[in-house]
Design an enzyme around this catalytic site. Sequence first.
Site, PDB file in Angstrom:
ATOM      1  N   SER A 182     -58.474  41.241 -17.790  1.00 31.79           N
ATOM      2  CA  SER A 182     -58.336  42.590 -18.359  1.00 31.79           C
ATOM      3  C   SER A 182     -59.560  42.945 -19.204  1.00 31.79           C
ATOM      4  O   SER A 182     -59.966  44.110 -19.263  1.00 31.79           O
ATOM      5  CB  SER A 182     -57.047  42.709 -19.180  1.00 31.79           C
ATOM      6  N   ASN A 183     -60.162  41.969 -19.856  1.00 33.85           N
ATOM      7  CA  ASN A 183     -61.390  42.255 -20.622  1.00 33.85           C
ATOM      8  C   ASN A 183     -62.552  42.587 -19.696  1.00 33.85           C
ATOM      9  O   ASN A 183     -63.395  43.426 -20.029  1.00 33.85           O
ATOM     10  CB  ASN A 183     -61.746  41.069 -21.530  1.00 33.85           C
ATOM     11  N   MET A 195     -61.971  29.913 -20.344  1.00 37.27           N
ATOM     12  CA  MET A 195     -61.193  28.990 -21.160  1.00 37.27           C
ATOM     13  C   MET A 195     -61.786  27.590 -21.268  1.00 37.27           C
ATOM     14  O   MET A 195     -61.077  26.645 -21.589  1.00 37.27           O
ATOM     15  CB  MET A 195     -59.749  28.933 -20.623  1.00 37.27           C
ATOM     16  N   ASN A 214     -68.675  36.040 -26.611  1.00 44.45           N
ATOM     17  CA  ASN A 214     -67.297  35.647 -26.302  1.00 44.45           C
ATOM     18  C   ASN A 214     -66.344  36.542 -27.075  1.00 44.45           C
ATOM     19  O   ASN A 214     -66.638  36.954 -28.195  1.00 44.45           O
ATOM     20  CB  ASN A 214     -67.071  34.186 -26.722  1.00 44.45           C
ATOM     21  N   HIS A 246     -62.574  36.483 -28.702  1.00 47.06           N
ATOM     22  CA  HIS A 246     -61.540  35.517 -29.095  1.00 47.06           C
ATOM     23  C   HIS A 246     -60.376  36.263 -29.760  1.00 47.06           C
ATOM     24  O   HIS A 246     -60.603  37.147 -30.591  1.00 47.06           O
ATOM     25  CB  HIS A 246     -62.120  34.476 -30.058  1.00 47.06           C
ATOM     26  N   GLU A 263     -72.997  26.080 -29.895  1.00 47.82           N
ATOM     27  CA  GLU A 263     -72.442  24.791 -29.438  1.00 47.82           C
ATOM     28  C   GLU A 263     -71.062  24.499 -30.041  1.00 47.82           C
ATOM     29  O   GLU A 263     -70.345  23.648 -29.536  1.00 47.82           O
ATOM     30  CB  GLU A 263     -73.423  23.645 -29.716  1.00 47.82           C
ATOM     31  N   VAL A 311     -67.007  25.401 -31.154  1.00 49.09           N
ATOM     32  CA  VAL A 311     -65.884  26.065 -30.470  1.00 49.09           C
ATOM     33  C   VAL A 311     -65.492  27.300 -31.275  1.00 49.09           C
ATOM     34  O   VAL A 311     -65.030  27.185 -32.412  1.00 49.09           O
ATOM     35  CB  VAL A 311     -64.683  25.099 -30.326  1.00 49.09           C
ATOM     36  N   ALA A 338     -57.146  45.760 -28.856  1.00 47.79           N
ATOM     37  CA  ALA A 338     -58.325  45.691 -29.738  1.00 47.79           C
ATOM     38  C   ALA A 338     -59.503  45.040 -29.007  1.00 47.79           C
ATOM     39  O   ALA A 338     -60.645  45.505 -29.113  1.00 47.79           O
ATOM     40  CB  ALA A 338     -57.978  44.915 -31.004  1.00 47.79           C
TER      41      ALA A 338
HETATM   42  C1  GAR Z   1     -58.059  37.179 -24.044  1.00 50.30           C
HETATM   43  O1  GAR Z   1     -57.080  37.509 -24.971  1.00 50.30           O
HETATM   44  C2  GAR Z   1     -59.159  36.364 -24.687  1.00 50.30           C
HETATM   45  O2  GAR Z   1     -59.404  36.706 -26.004  1.00 50.30           O
HETATM   46  C3  GAR Z   1     -58.597  34.973 -24.582  1.00 50.30           C
HETATM   47  O3  GAR Z   1     -58.020  34.932 -23.308  1.00 50.30           O
HETATM   48  C4  GAR Z   1     -57.522  36.227 -22.977  1.00 50.30           C
HETATM   49  C5  GAR Z   1     -58.021  36.587 -21.590  1.00 50.30           C
HETATM   50  O4  GAR Z   1     -57.446  37.773 -21.151  1.00 50.30           O
HETATM   51  N1  GAR Z   1     -59.634  34.008 -24.724  1.00 50.30           N
HETATM   52  C6  GAR Z   1     -59.506  32.903 -25.439  1.00 50.30           C
HETATM   53  O5  GAR Z   1     -58.472  32.561 -25.968  1.00 50.30           O
HETATM   54  C7  GAR Z   1     -60.760  32.056 -25.517  1.00 50.30           C
HETATM   55  N2  GAR Z   1     -60.680  31.125 -26.604  1.00 50.30           N
HETATM   56  P1  GAR Z   1     -58.052  38.541 -19.880  1.00 50.30           P
HETATM   57  O6  GAR Z   1     -58.258  37.505 -18.772  1.00 50.30           O
HETATM   58  O7  GAR Z   1     -56.980  39.530 -19.515  1.00 50.30           O
HETATM   59  O8  GAR Z   1     -59.326  39.190 -20.288  1.00 50.30           O
END
Ligand code: GAR
Length: 207
Positions: free
Chosen positions: A17-18, A96, A113, A115, A148, A150, A179
């Site tokens: 979705s992002n 991920m 990224n 988060h 480097e 997390v 958001a």
């Molecule tokens: C999002 O909420 C993103 O912030 C999270 O995974 C989701 C992916 O949604 N990422 C993490 O947690 C990374 N540490 P999407 O595939 O619908 O964009």
Amino acid sequence: MSSEELCIGVLGSGNGSNCEAILQACDRGQIPGRVAVVVSDLADAFILERARKRGIPAHFVGPSRFKTKLEPELETQMVSILRAAGVELVALAGYMRVVKMPLLTAFEGKMLNVHPSLLPAFPGLHAWEQALNFGVRVTGCTVHFVNEGVDAGPVILQQAVPVLTNDTPATLHQRIQVAEHESLPEAIRLFALGKLQTDGQQVKILE
Ligand code: GAR
């Protein structure tokens, strides 16, 4: 296509979705750029389907023996794909795995990224569940440069999201994603316009 356009590569492991939010922001001209390639570490990730539907090259790189990172050889493959597509900025959109060498160094200072928490609170997996379990009243999303560590790189944008009394993990994550879909494209727009100046852990947004 204008030479002023930023060439973006998107990495993701899930729904995408992002990635969709980035694509739409490019379509409406908010981001002066285009998504040139989408890469996933999971063969059946829907993010690949979204790219293919739009005629954007979509690649699966894997499978990996590890859960939390990719083998250097697989990251080398990713670097080749991204470079061949002319990528100037890599957006991690629900990717991920922890980015290691050689991918990290290939796009140092050119990888963002998103988060789902207000970092440095709740790094790692299922940040919205961590927030609910901790009992915070406010959480949100963070867009940051990747280093480097997390979920530890220089913060570009953050957006707060209230935690409501009746929130479940799903409802809270949904609200955080609204958001994210604003913040990630906005951070990419600022990068594309050369408005992000990094000094150590600090990011200055130029007027
Ligand atoms: C999002 O909420 C993103 O912030 C999270 O995974 C989701 C992916 O949604 N990422 C993490 O947690 C990374 N540490 P999407 O595939 O619908 O964009």
